[in-house]
Design a protein around this motif. Structure first.
Motif, PDB file in Angstrom:
ATOM      1  N   LYS A 197      44.976  35.965  42.211  1.00  0.00           N
ATOM      2  CA  LYS A 197      44.990  36.184  40.762  1.00  0.00           C
ATOM      3  C   LYS A 197      45.539  34.928  40.118  1.00  0.00           C
ATOM      4  CE  LYS A 197      44.745  38.611  36.923  1.00  0.00           C
ATOM      5  NZ  LYS A 197      43.478  39.145  36.400  1.00  0.00           N
TER       6      LYS A 197
ATOM      7  N   TYR B  91      46.011  32.725  36.374  1.00  0.00           N
ATOM      8  CA  TYR B  91      45.970  32.780  34.914  1.00  0.00           C
ATOM      9  C   TYR B  91      45.771  31.378  34.398  1.00  0.00           C
ATOM     10  CZ  TYR B  91      48.091  37.388  35.404  1.00  0.00           C
ATOM     11  OH  TYR B  91      48.340  38.674  35.737  1.00  0.00           O
TER      12      TYR B  91
ATOM     13  N   LYS C 139      46.457  25.861  35.688  1.00  0.00           N
ATOM     14  CA  LYS C 139      46.268  27.184  36.283  1.00  0.00           C
ATOM     15  C   LYS C 139      47.553  27.634  36.958  1.00  0.00           C
ATOM     16  CE  LYS C 139      41.357  27.760  36.921  1.00  0.00           C
ATOM     17  NZ  LYS C 139      40.235  27.683  37.862  1.00  0.00           N
TER      18      LYS C 139
ATOM     19  N   THR D 255      52.147  42.149  39.233  1.00  0.00           N
ATOM     20  CA  THR D 255      50.713  41.851  39.188  1.00  0.00           C
ATOM     21  C   THR D 255      49.992  42.556  40.332  1.00  0.00           C
ATOM     22  OG1 THR D 255      51.262  39.702  38.266  1.00  0.00           O
ATOM     23  CG2 THR D 255      49.033  39.966  39.125  1.00  0.00           C
TER      24      THR D 255
ATOM     25  N   THR E  97      41.203  37.847  40.434  1.00  0.00           N
ATOM     26  CA  THR E  97      40.257  36.765  40.158  1.00  0.00           C
ATOM     27  C   THR E  97      39.222  36.707  41.284  1.00  0.00           C
ATOM     28  OG1 THR E  97      42.135  35.609  39.188  1.00  0.00           O
ATOM     29  CG2 THR E  97      40.121  34.345  39.471  1.00  0.00           C
TER      30      THR E  97
END
Lengths: 403, 227
Positions: free
Chosen positions: B12, B14, B21, B50, B62
């Motif tokens: 994952k 962001y 990133k 998360t 992701t």
């Protein structure tokens, strides 16, 4: 309790809770719709009332009645207003019409507004100058004293017959007015009769305030000796077409065919009705703009509500609510908001119409009720759907983390 | 042992400002089995929340795959994901996340309002049974902001149980409670695990809390270091 019922109750409950917590905001938001619905319903009611009023005016006049008017009514309608006042009729026309056998009755009319004084008071009233037949045409009887006769017309007697309301205003009571004199433009006239009250409604109140005078006496005000219109009456309805034809022939001797109109009451009524319905439609359309503004107010507040409740939306999504569940929750709220405003506006309109009715025959028909409620819930849906969609499309994780 | 949730190579990331990133989870694979009572331990910012959100289908990875009862969730629609959240998982949050305008009992039955399947029981009756078991029955008609933190967390747990889920995800359930109340809540979850055989995953940064579980999954900087 069925599943659907439970679902609806939950949705309604959470909507109502938010409204009761934000009473002021809910009220102000609904106010926009309230005013819009109120304006639309009241204007429609006024339009309907006006139509009824005009109808009543015409119903006061006798049957089989045809009016001869100056100006071309058909041309007038298509080119922006009848050309009234371009010509006037004369005594000669009157005598000619009287000689037509098929015409049962010819009533000339000269009318004007004056300040009438007498006793210790005065009042602005409508003067109807005509022959004695005006009382038959207007369906008027004497309450006190008597009506004037055609001999009074020929003698140009300085007399008047007045409506009971006018008598009451000037002399304290209708009865006391009998035998008194009234002044119009510094001329004195003796009151020889008071008509019976027509009671109720604005229409009849008009006639209750009127002054009737022999038309030849009125030459003191009408120095040109003009006649504004003729009412001609047929013996039967079947004779009306022939009577119109003959009257037209007479009038054509002195006037061009576009200088006068011969209309039946029903033609005149439909002409006037169509003018008023256009005016009314325009007014209602303008009022509808306030409904639109009210709808935008609802949309605005729904956006605020969605932002305030992002966390709640996240919780509901975490518990398994689908996008549609969230969408319908907010949609229901905006529909309730605008429906609430619509109902309140309708209620207020009913109250206002109730109090206005003694003066004016306004009324609210079923169609405007259905329209008002339909439109306000429609506004709830249209203006609620964007904020509700925004709420439904929030990502569950972002929503639940929102502080 | 039957796996309830299996995640494979989950990553994952962001996107921060300036195209930087941030990797919250890095190649995480993990299986939770039926009846387990586990803790997901890690310092703040380690990615444990998360991970919990991804296991609970609140968030999407992701890359990587999530299997619920051995079924891949990658191609499920939003409605299907919502139904899974509704039926298979119960959430318990640090902030309780109760809806203050609904009464305690209404909060508890809220998930059943969104249920698409026909329930084999009466939600209100079941809610009363759970409240009695949790000692909050007399608060049924109260509003959440009128009761204590411990009681609120019991309401939240009751809510997570109403759909009879196979998995309870508790995110720092003791974080807003004093030590004693916190212990009671952990005991309550433990009892549910032992008696009702519900799989429980507690996310925490407190080792005291983790000590009470049978399996400890350590996560540091988005990677599982031991499980």
């Amino acid at each position: 309790m069925t599943k659907t019922m439970e679902y609806i109750i939950f949705t309604l409950k959470s909507a109502l809770f938010d409204f009761s917590r934000n009473k002021g905001r809910t009220f102000l938001t609904s106010l926009g719709i309230l005013i819009g619905v109120l304006a639309v319903v009241l204007l429609t009611a006024a339009g309907l009332g006006l139509r009824k009023y005009i109808q009543q005016q015409f119903e006061l006049l006798g049957s089989n009645l045809v009016t001869v008017l100056p100006g071309n009514l058909d041309e007038g309608l298509s080119s922006g207003g009848p050309a009234f006042g371009r010509i006037n009729f004369s005594e000669e026309d009157f005598q000619k019409l009287k000689r037509v056998r098929i015409i049962k009755n010819v009533v000339p009319l000269y009318s004007r507004s004056f300040t009438v004084s007498g006793g210790n008071d005065s009042k602005y009233s409508e003067l109807y100058a005509s022959t004695a037949d005006i009382f038959v045409t207007f369906n008027q009887k004497a309450e006190y004293g008597k009506l004037f006769t055609n001999r009074d017309v020929e003698k140009r007697s300085k007399i008047v017959v007045i409506g009971p309301e006018l008598g009451k205003k000037l002399f304290g009571s209708a009865k006391k007015a009998l035998g008194q004199s009234v002044k119009i433009e510094k001329q004195s006239f003796k009151v020889i009769g008071i008509t019976k009250s027509k009671g109720g409604g604005l229409t009849s109140q008009d006639l209750d305030n009127a002054v009737y005078m022999p038309y030849k006496t009125a030459y003191v005000f009408n120095t040109e000796k003009t006649i504004m219109a003729f009412y001609i009456q047929a013996r039967t309805e079947a004779e009306i077409p022939e009577m119109k034809r003959q009257a037209e022939k007479i009038m054509l001797e002195n006037f061009d065919d576009d200088e006068f109109s011969i209309v039946e009451q029903k033609d005149l009524l439909s002409t006037i009705n169509s003018i008023f319905s256009i005016v009314n439609t325009v007014l209602v359309a303008i009022a509808a703009i306030s409904l639109l503004v009210g709808g935008i107010g609802i949309m605005n507040i729904m956006y605020v509500t969605v932002t305030e409740r992002i966390k709640e939306i996240g919780i509901r999504r975490a518990l398994g609510a689908r996008k549609f569940d969230i969408l319908s929750q907010f949609l229901v709220e905006s529909i309730i908001l605008s429906l609430f405003g619509g109902l309140a506006g309708l209620l207020l309109a009913y109250i206002i119409v109730f109090f206005v009715q003694p003066l004016f025959p306004a009324y609210i028909d079923t169609f405007s009720v259905v329209l008002a409620l339909g439109v306000s819930s429609g506004i709830g849906i249209i203006f609620g759907v964007f904020p509700a969609k925004k709420a439904a499309d929030l990502s569950p994780i972002d929503a639940i983390r929102y502080e | 042992m039957t796996p309830i949730v299996r995640i494979e190579h989950v990553e994952k990331t962001y996107e921060l400002d300036d195209n930087v990133k941030f990797t919250a989870l890095n190649n995480v694979s993990l299986t939770l089995h039926k009846g387990e009572f586990s803790a997901l331990i890690g310092p703040s910012g380690s990615g444990k929340s998360t991970l919990m959100h991804i296991i609970g289908l609140l968030d999407k990875p992701t890359t990587g795959k999530i299997f619920i009862n051995e079924k891949d969730t990658a191609h499920l629609s939003d409605n299907e994901i919502s139904t899974l959240r509704n039926e298979y998982v119960g959430f318990v949050f640090q902030q309780f996340n109760l809806i203050n305008k609904l009464t305690v009992v209404e909060n508890i039955i809220l998930p059943t309002v969104y249920a698409r399947k026909k329930l084999a029981y009466d939600p209100i009756k079941k809610a009363h049974e759970i409240m009695e078991q949790f000692g909050i029955l007399e608060k049924a008609r109260s509003y959440p902001n009128r009761i204590s933190g411990g009681q609120q967390q019991r309401v939240a747990i009751a809510r997570s149980l109403i759909m009879e889920p196979s998995l309870i995800l508790a995110d720092e359930p003791t974080g807003n409670l004093d030590t004693k109340t916190g212990n009671d809540i952990i005991q309550l979850l433990k009892k549910l695990n032992e008696k009702e055989k519900i799989t429980v995953l507690i996310v925490t940064h407190e080792h005291d809390v983790a000590e009470k579980t049978r399996r400890k999954i350590h996560i540091v900087d988005g990677e599982i270091v031991s499980s």
